[in-house]
Design an enzyme around this catalytic site. Structure first.
Site, PDB file in Angstrom:
ATOM      1  N   SER A 130       0.820  -1.210   0.000  1.00  0.00           N
ATOM      2  CA  SER A 130       0.000   0.000   0.000  1.00  0.00           C
ATOM      3  C   SER A 130       0.858   1.267   0.000  1.00  0.00           C
ATOM      4  CB  SER A 130      -0.979  -0.039   1.175  1.00  0.00           C
ATOM      5  OG  SER A 130      -1.972   0.942   1.040  1.00  0.00           O
ATOM      6  N   ASP A 154      -0.224  -4.112  -4.030  1.00  0.00           N
ATOM      7  CA  ASP A 154      -1.402  -3.244  -4.140  1.00  0.00           C
ATOM      8  C   ASP A 154      -1.079  -1.815  -3.681  1.00  0.00           C
ATOM      9  OD1 ASP A 154      -3.994  -3.299  -5.240  1.00  0.00           O
ATOM     10  OD2 ASP A 154      -4.876  -3.059  -3.266  1.00  0.00           O
ATOM     11  N   HIS A 224      -7.619  -5.656  -0.695  1.00  0.00           N
ATOM     12  CA  HIS A 224      -6.364  -4.899  -0.637  1.00  0.00           C
ATOM     13  C   HIS A 224      -5.209  -5.800  -0.184  1.00  0.00           C
ATOM     14  CE1 HIS A 224      -4.023  -1.300  -0.615  1.00  0.00           C
ATOM     15  NE2 HIS A 224      -4.026  -1.088   0.685  1.00  0.00           N
TER      16      HIS A 224
END
Length: 317
Positions: A130, A154, A224
């Site tokens: 992330s 991601d 996610h």
């Protein structure tokens, strides 16, 4: 009171925790209090840097322990867990985004110190989840793309989607950049960023994840975090996450993208740790033809997420 304050005005504090096969169960600081390098760090081995993302409530990422154990089981290496929790713990996401640059600059100082001890940028593999993916990119920019590899799990979308390459992860940030997109309709970024971009199950909704908001936090984070679990599965199992170059998931589902001749004798690329095997051909495609390599695959909804692809050709005589 301090912890409550951190949720709104986070303090910057970074801890670098070293794990090796010699200290698998107990993290040790990378540098001792007198500034010397931890004796367990080997400058001749690969070094993986694990960087977490946004932590609104300050909880420790649940995946880190299993991730580093799986890596060390696979290869004898140094693993540095970058704990920037105090900069990531805030109800104001934009504050955490601003802190990503500060984390990268702080890391660059530690890296320069490691280089003095004989470590090599080429041996560094940054794995960022992330916001951690963009931190990895910012570190790569500071060292002018000389890091060996960056894997973006991601990469965060909000505040980064549609932005120019100098303010997000980009393929120029390392000698090889591979990206897994698992939540492009939510917390992840949609556009391709690396030498190769994997879109499992189209990159939007992952099988096995809750479909209702009534499932609570899992509804928000499951898609996610699937990128993390797929990368781990590529290390833990014999499942080869074979992926097919294609312009869209729709074309992939229609069976229009089963040709991997462009990747020569290596054939189709594989998602995860093995993606580096395709580094040379992917770099050549990017540098000579300016081609983005977006690849698609389908997975199952439960660990180890293996699926097998079959292509049938029906001949009408």
């Amino acid at each position: 009171m301090d912890s409550l304050k951190d949720l709104f005005i986070p303090q910057m504090e970074i801890a670098l925790m070293l794990y090796t096969r010699n200290n698998l169960n107990c993290a040790e600081p990378l540098f001792e209090q007198n500034g010397s390098l931890n004796v367990n760090f080997s400058t001749n081995k690969k070094t993986v840097w694990l960087i977490h993302g946004y932590r609104p409530t300050g909880s420790t990422p649940s995946w880190v322990q299993n991730f580093l154990r799986t890596l060390l089981n696979r290869e004898d290496m140094n693993i540095i867990v970058v704990d920037w929790n105090r900069g990531a713990t805030t109800f104001l996401y934009s504050r955490a985004v601003k802190n990503t640059r500060r984390v990268a600059w702080s890391l660059s100082g530690y890296i320069r110190n490691l280089l003095k001890y004989g470590a090599s940028l080429d041996n560094f593999h940054f794995i960022g989840m992330s916001l951690g993916a963009h931190i990895s990119g910012f570190v790569g920019k500071i060292f002018q793309g000389q890091l060996g590899r960056i894997t973006g799990l991601d990469p965060a979308g909000p505040k980064f989607s549609g932005r120019p390459s100098n303010v997000r992860l980009d393929y120029t940030d390392a000698k090889f950049v591979d990206v897994i997109h698992s939540d492009t309709n939510g917390l992840g970024i949609k556009e391709p960023l690396g030498h190769i971009d994997f879109y499992p199950n189209g990159g939007k909704k992952q099988p096995g994840c809750p479909k209702s908001i009534f499932s609570g936090i899992e509804f928000i984070k499951c898609n996610h975090q699937r990128a993390v679990h797929l990368f781990m599965a590529s290390l833990e199992t014999n499942c080869n996450f074979i992926s097919f170059p294609c312009s869209s998931y729709e074309d992939f589902k229609a069976g229009l993208c089963v040709n991997c001749e462009k990747f020569k004798e290596k054939s189709c690329p594989r998602l995860g740790y093995q993606a580096e095997l395709w580094k040379d051909v992917l770099k050549e495609r990017k540098e000579k033809q300016f081609l983005k390599t977006t690849v698609f695959l389908d997975t199952s909804g439960t660990s180890p997420f293996c699926n097998h692809h079959f292509a049938y050709t029906i001949l009408y005589l």
